[in-house]
Write a protein that holds these residues in place. Structure first.
Motif, short mmCIF file in Angstrom:
data_model
loop_
_atom_site.label_atom_id
_atom_site.label_comp_id
_atom_site.label_asym_id
_atom_site.label_seq_id
_atom_site.Cartn_x
_atom_site.Cartn_y
_atom_site.Cartn_z
N HIS A 493 0.81 -1.22 0.00
CA HIS A 493 0.00 0.00 0.00
C HIS A 493 0.85 1.26 0.00
O HIS A 493 0.33 2.36 0.16
N ARG A 494 2.16 1.12 -0.12
CA ARG A 494 3.10 2.24 -0.22
C ARG A 494 3.07 3.15 1.00
O ARG A 494 3.29 4.35 0.91
N TRP A 495 2.78 2.58 2.19
CA TRP A 495 2.93 3.38 3.40
C TRP A 495 4.41 3.73 3.56
O TRP A 495 5.28 2.91 3.31
N GLN A 496 4.67 4.93 4.07
CA GLN A 496 6.03 5.44 4.17
C GLN A 496 6.46 5.50 5.64
O GLN A 496 5.87 6.20 6.44
N PHE A 497 7.52 4.74 5.96
CA PHE A 497 8.02 4.67 7.33
C PHE A 497 9.38 5.37 7.39
O PHE A 497 10.29 5.06 6.61
N ASP A 501 13.20 8.20 12.17
CA ASP A 501 12.28 8.54 13.25
C ASP A 501 11.74 7.28 13.91
O ASP A 501 10.57 7.19 14.24
N GLY A 502 12.60 6.28 14.03
CA GLY A 502 12.20 5.04 14.68
C GLY A 502 11.28 4.17 13.86
O GLY A 502 10.66 3.24 14.38
N GLY A 503 11.16 4.47 12.56
CA GLY A 503 10.29 3.67 11.69
C GLY A 503 8.84 4.09 11.75
O GLY A 503 7.94 3.33 11.38
N SER A 511 4.27 2.13 13.54
CA SER A 511 5.73 2.07 13.45
C SER A 511 6.19 0.65 13.13
O SER A 511 5.54 -0.33 13.51
N ILE A 512 7.35 0.58 12.46
CA ILE A 512 8.01 -0.71 12.23
C ILE A 512 9.21 -0.86 13.17
O ILE A 512 10.04 -1.74 12.99
N GLU A 513 9.27 0.02 14.18
CA GLU A 513 10.27 -0.06 15.25
C GLU A 513 11.71 -0.19 14.70
O GLU A 513 12.41 -1.16 14.96
N ALA A 514 12.10 0.80 13.93
CA ALA A 514 13.43 0.80 13.32
C ALA A 514 14.50 1.18 14.33
O ALA A 514 14.34 2.14 15.09
N LYS A 515 15.58 0.43 14.34
CA LYS A 515 16.73 0.72 15.21
C LYS A 515 17.99 0.71 14.36
O LYS A 515 18.28 -0.26 13.66
#
Length: 536
Positions: A493-497, A501-503, A511-515
């Motif tokens: 769906h082309r959501w932008q993370f 900013d932590g995903g 959030s995808i909880e980016a680290k």
């Protein structure tokens, strides 16, 4: 293999031993209470498709991808008197499509699991690919025969699976996928023209990019532009056809983008008209319809089409007394209460929903999700809220089960607003789902959230550990891509993370909880996500 385009997302695929009719939407009454009409019109093809399904000496199959009325057309199917063909449908958890077709009566119904292969006499096979999450139920189909293959995704958003499908199934000759919008956002929202066009352009560019990446992955000999825009002939909706910018582009706009975006790709881009027949071996048109739609003749075409169909909208127009509107208002309150009782995740919705009828301007139904209350109130008090207004006769058709909630939303016969302008998947599901599906949605969402598998992606010179599956509808983010050195785009769906900013997704807060990871040799061996080749 021979492919006949029958309009919208519909095709007839013929091999030496089989005929597969895909998503025939041919009713002159259109879809979603006549809000959507076929563009170009294709009603004249109904006798031809009927004859194929009733009389072809080959093995006959009718494939229905999902239950949306622009793909599943019961009015046309009722005109078939001889029903000794096989129906192929996806095996969804929700049984509505299967139940309707079982009552319809035909040779056999094959409810296909995801990836299930249906052998075709004389060689070849048909295979369905399913997706089901929340309000989204859909399928794509692959037909292989005579040494050729056609993959038709129609509206099915399985872009994150295409690489695995091609690896498993081998080369694909013909490919088709949706390239135009088909949703009520931003179409039905109270935006300024500037904001409306800005959102529309972003959605359009995102859809085009998804098609470009799909073509890169599939590498077909030809891309057939289908599942494009419908047209809107109801006088209350007709203006949508003539807007300079909206989410309903036509094929020439897509092709201009693709030629610039994929200059090295050898795929041919074809815009068939209803009735066009393509011979698979030579890629030549065996027959082409004399009626061709162009940018130049489109306005005159639409006005003439609307004039021919004006009787449909005279028939559905009716005025009601205030007393009748008040009865409908009470029934709507009860319906919303029943939905709310099934919504286990009600506590997560932080803003109220206000729903009103056009005929009762001084009354609103206020849905308080956290307190599980639906009250009648005279005005909107909160700044943070979601609103929806609709005509009483239209909501009555939902309450009488003549339309589903999703069909009402897709009719575009309502107006919405939200402050803040943030997508809430639970509130969205509450509006679009039938009562019996609300509980299952909650369980599916909790199950998706329990999937804690993580993966590593590369953005510029940095690497990030993220959740592997999108928190929206579970797309596999190992097939995502990075733009601007920091934004990860979901392939479905082309959501932008925002990886920096932590995903977090700014559109909805999920959030995808980016680290960010240290630069270690072990991590460098992980499979990276490719940087986007172009910026949207």
């Amino acid at each position: 293999m021979r492919i006949t385009f029958i309009g919208h997302a519909g095709f007839v695929v013929e091999t030496s031993s089989a005929v597969v009719v895909m998503d025939p939407w041919l009713s002159p009454r259109g879809a979603f209470d006549s809000a959507w009409m076929q563009l170009p019109r294709n009603h004249h093809l109904a006798p031809q498709v009927r004859e194929l399904l009733e009389s072809s000496p080959k093995q006959r199959y009718l494939y229905i991808s999902h239950e949306h009325q622009d793909h599943f057309d019961p009015e046309f199917l009722e005109t078939l008197t001889k029903r000794d063909f096989s129906v192929l449908i996806p095996k969804f958890q929700r049984s509505a499509l299967r139940d309707t077709l079982q009552a319809y009566g035909c040779k056999r119904i094959i409810s296909c699991r995801d990836g299930q292969e249906i052998p075709v006499p004389g060689g070849g096979y048909i295979k369905l690919f399913l997706t089901e999450s929340g309000t989204n139920r859909d399928s794509g189909v692959l037909v292989r025969g005579d040494g050729q293959s056609f993959l038709n995704l129609n509206d099915c958003k399985i872009h994150d699976r295409l690489a695995r499908i091609v690896e498993s199934e081998g080369s694909i000759d013909f490919f088709s996928a949706q390239f135009s919008g088909a949703i009520w956002h931003p179409t039905c929202y109270e935006y300024s023209r500037e904001v409306y066009e800005e959102i529309s352009l972003k959605k359009r560019a995102s859809k085009f990019e998804a098609v470009a990446r799909a073509i890169q992955t599939v590498n077909p000999r030809a891309f057939l532009a289908a599942a494009g825009p419908a047209c809107f002939l109801d006088p209350a909706l007709f203006h949508l056809n003539l807007e300079k910018v909206n989410i309903f582009p036509r094929a020439p706009e897509l092709f201009a983008f693709l030629k610039d975006r994929l200059p090295q790709v050898s795929t041919r881009y074809l815009e068939p008209m209803p009735g066009d027949v393509l011979e698979g071996t030579s890629l030549e048109w065996v027959h082409q319809s004399p009626e061709r739609l162009t940018d130049e003749n489109l306005p005159d075409y639409l006005h003439a089409y609307a004039s021919d169909m004006a009787h449909l909208f005279r028939e559905r127009r009716r005025n009601i007394l205030r007393a009748e509107a008040e009865v409908i208002h009470g029934q709507l309150q009860m319906e919303l209460r029943r939905k709310l009782d099934r919504l286990e995740l009600h506590g997560r919705v932080g803003m109220p929903l206000y729903m009103g009828l056009n005929e009762l301007p001084g009354q609103w139904l206020r849905v308080d999700f956290r307190l599980r209350r639906v009250d009648i109130v005279p005005e909107i008090k909160e700044r943070s809220r979601y609103t929806m207004r609709v005509a009483a006769p239209d909501i009555a058709r939902v309450l009488e089960r003549k339309l589903t909630w999703e069909e009402l939303l897709l009719s575009f016969r309502h107006r919405m607003s939200r402050t803040p302008d943030v997508y809430d998947p639970i509130l969205h599901a509450f509006l679009g789902l039938e009562i019996e599906d609300v509980g299952e949605f909650c369980q599916d969402l909790l199950a998706a959230e329990a999937r804690r598998e993580r993966t590593v992606v590369t953005a510029g010179v940095k690497r990030y550990a993220i959740q592997r599956f999108c928190p929206h509808q579970g797309a596999d983010l190992t097939e995502a891509w990075v733009e601007g050195g920091r934004y990860l785009l979901c392939p479905r769906h082309r959501w932008q993370f925002d990886l920096q900013d932590g995903g977090r997704c700014s559109a909805n807060g999920l959030s995808i909880e980016a680290k960010c990871l240290p630069d270690t040799e072990r991590e460098r061996r992980q499979q990276p996500v490719r940087e986007a080749q172009t910026q949207l």
